[in-house]
Design an enzyme around this catalytic site. Sequence first.
Site, mmCIF file in Angstrom:
data_model
loop_
_atom_site.group_PDB
_atom_site.id
_atom_site.type_symbol
_atom_site.label_atom_id
_atom_site.label_comp_id
_atom_site.label_asym_id
_atom_site.label_seq_id
_atom_site.Cartn_x
_atom_site.Cartn_y
_atom_site.Cartn_z
ATOM 1 N N ASP A 1 2.356 2.022 3.355
ATOM 2 C CA ASP A 1 3.224 1.025 4.003
ATOM 3 C C ASP A 1 4.669 1.459 3.786
ATOM 4 O O ASP A 1 5.534 1.214 4.631
ATOM 5 C CB ASP A 1 3.134 -0.362 3.344
ATOM 6 C CG ASP A 1 1.752 -0.959 3.389
ATOM 7 O OD1 ASP A 1 0.967 -0.590 4.274
ATOM 8 O OD2 ASP A 1 1.458 -1.807 2.507
ATOM 9 N N HIS B 1 0.884 -1.166 0.000
ATOM 10 C CA HIS B 1 0.000 0.000 0.000
ATOM 11 C C HIS B 1 0.925 1.220 0.000
ATOM 12 O O HIS B 1 2.011 1.163 0.592
ATOM 13 C CB HIS B 1 -0.851 0.097 1.265
ATOM 14 C CG HIS B 1 -1.735 -1.065 1.538
ATOM 15 N ND1 HIS B 1 -1.322 -2.186 2.184
ATOM 16 C CD2 HIS B 1 -3.051 -1.259 1.270
ATOM 17 C CE1 HIS B 1 -2.324 -3.037 2.311
ATOM 18 N NE2 HIS B 1 -3.391 -2.495 1.759
HETATM 19 C C1 XUL Z 1 -7.409 -6.841 4.116
HETATM 20 C C2 XUL Z 1 -6.602 -7.175 2.920
HETATM 21 C C3 XUL Z 1 -5.779 -6.077 2.341
HETATM 22 C C4 XUL Z 1 -5.646 -6.116 0.854
HETATM 23 C C5 XUL Z 1 -4.928 -4.933 0.270
HETATM 24 O O1 XUL Z 1 -8.158 -7.888 4.600
HETATM 25 O O2 XUL Z 1 -6.590 -8.291 2.481
HETATM 26 O O3 XUL Z 1 -4.531 -6.118 2.944
HETATM 27 O O4 XUL Z 1 -5.000 -7.265 0.432
HETATM 28 O O5 XUL Z 1 -5.489 -3.722 0.631
#
Ligand code: XUL
Length: 453
Positions: free
Chosen positions: A121, A118
């Site tokens: 992150d 993300h």
């Molecule tokens: C949350 C999840 C996230 C997504 C990316 O449950 O799986 O981490 O993979 O936003």
Amino acid sequence: MSENTFTQGSEVKVTTGEKVFFKGIDGIPFEGKHSDNPLSFKYYDENRLLDGKTLKQHLRFATAYWHTFCGTGGDPFGVPTKDYPWLVASDPIQQAKDKMDAAFEFITKMGMPYYCFHDFDLIQEAGSIAESEKRLAVISDYAQQKQQASGVKLLWGTANLFSHPRYMNGAATNPDLQVVAYAGAQVKNALDITLKLGGENYVFWGGREGYMSLLNTNMKKELDHLARFLHLAKDYARKQGFTGTFLIEPKPMEPTKHQYDFDAAIVIGFLREYSLMDDFKLNLEVNHATLAQHSFQHELEVAAGANLLGSIDANRGDYQNGWDTDQFPVNVYELVEALLVILEAGGLQGGGVNFDAKTRRNSTDLTDIFYAHIGGMDAFARALLIAHQILDKSQYKALRKERYSSFDSAEGQKFEAGNMVLEDLKNLAVRQGEPKMLSGQQELYENIINQYL
Ligand code: XUL
Ligand code: CO
């Protein structure tokens, strides 16, 4: 950037920064199942060939930046338990660089070809869009150098549209246009860094896209907004030259009571309704499937049937409770069921196996992160080899084919081609009389998996 590199496995070079975070671990070798070395692969021989592709090319493993380098074990009942040495610097840029040094050291020592992130992150979000953009520019430059030095690639990027309080009523589906605009700014920047880093896919996971109460929610309007938002993101990225796949990751709930991307079938209906089928596929996660009361195998089948099986987030839930525990996958039997579907579908379309999984709160050693990923990679490699053998050697395919063989008849072909009317079915029924009882033979299928384990 001062760094040291040496070759690990076929393509990935171990890459450390000035500080070495995982001292005493040089790289994880493949030693086979009789090895007692816990820091070795027992099944994942990355260079082993299967149908002309190496295991590395089949599985395309990725580390999830958020769990492995940002997750410190805090939960609603307690403070963080993990003192990660790459998170100590108080300056956000220094901390982000330390974290990236640790990330690339870990990823390359594991010999993993990919990572996923993300936006925030990588580096802490700043107080304004302009300042955040500057931070993202610095850390994506650093990531670019790290990728070049190591050979590690970006499987997908995404924007975190769920942690900041501004998103408490949703991001793209927020009733306030100013929040939707903010989400748009964030996705634009996340797309820009994903493109800059050669990201092969871009993910949308809508943790806050849904409702807590229908009393205050105009669902149709929110769904229209979500589709409009996805079109804008897609059009922008395509204009910038992004040729990869956009992925939607279904999840039925958590953190929102009801999430619009509930499961694979619902997302496919949404993509079809809003003309997004050409650019979007699915990123399916094991523990999201189980939260939706499905098996992972079910979600894979649904996506494969629509030719939308893009990528997977590998993890597992816990059968004694009902939430998203994001544990590392270890259940080979269930993974074989999943791999059978993936192999029969011809593999993942452009995606890979991203470990969206975390070590437990009380797994506080740095070595635990290695054990966790080794376990997940070995379990997947083993399941892949077993599923391949089942398809190649067992009766599995023939049994499934035989089960539908009545449709190979002239009448069956006529039915499937749409050349029958209802009266034709009736006449066939009258002509052939009461059908014979044909066993589903479920136990036989189950035994085949056990036989090849
Ligand atoms: C949350 C999840 C996230 C997504 C990316 O449950 O799986 O981490 O993979 O936003
Ligand atoms: Co996920």
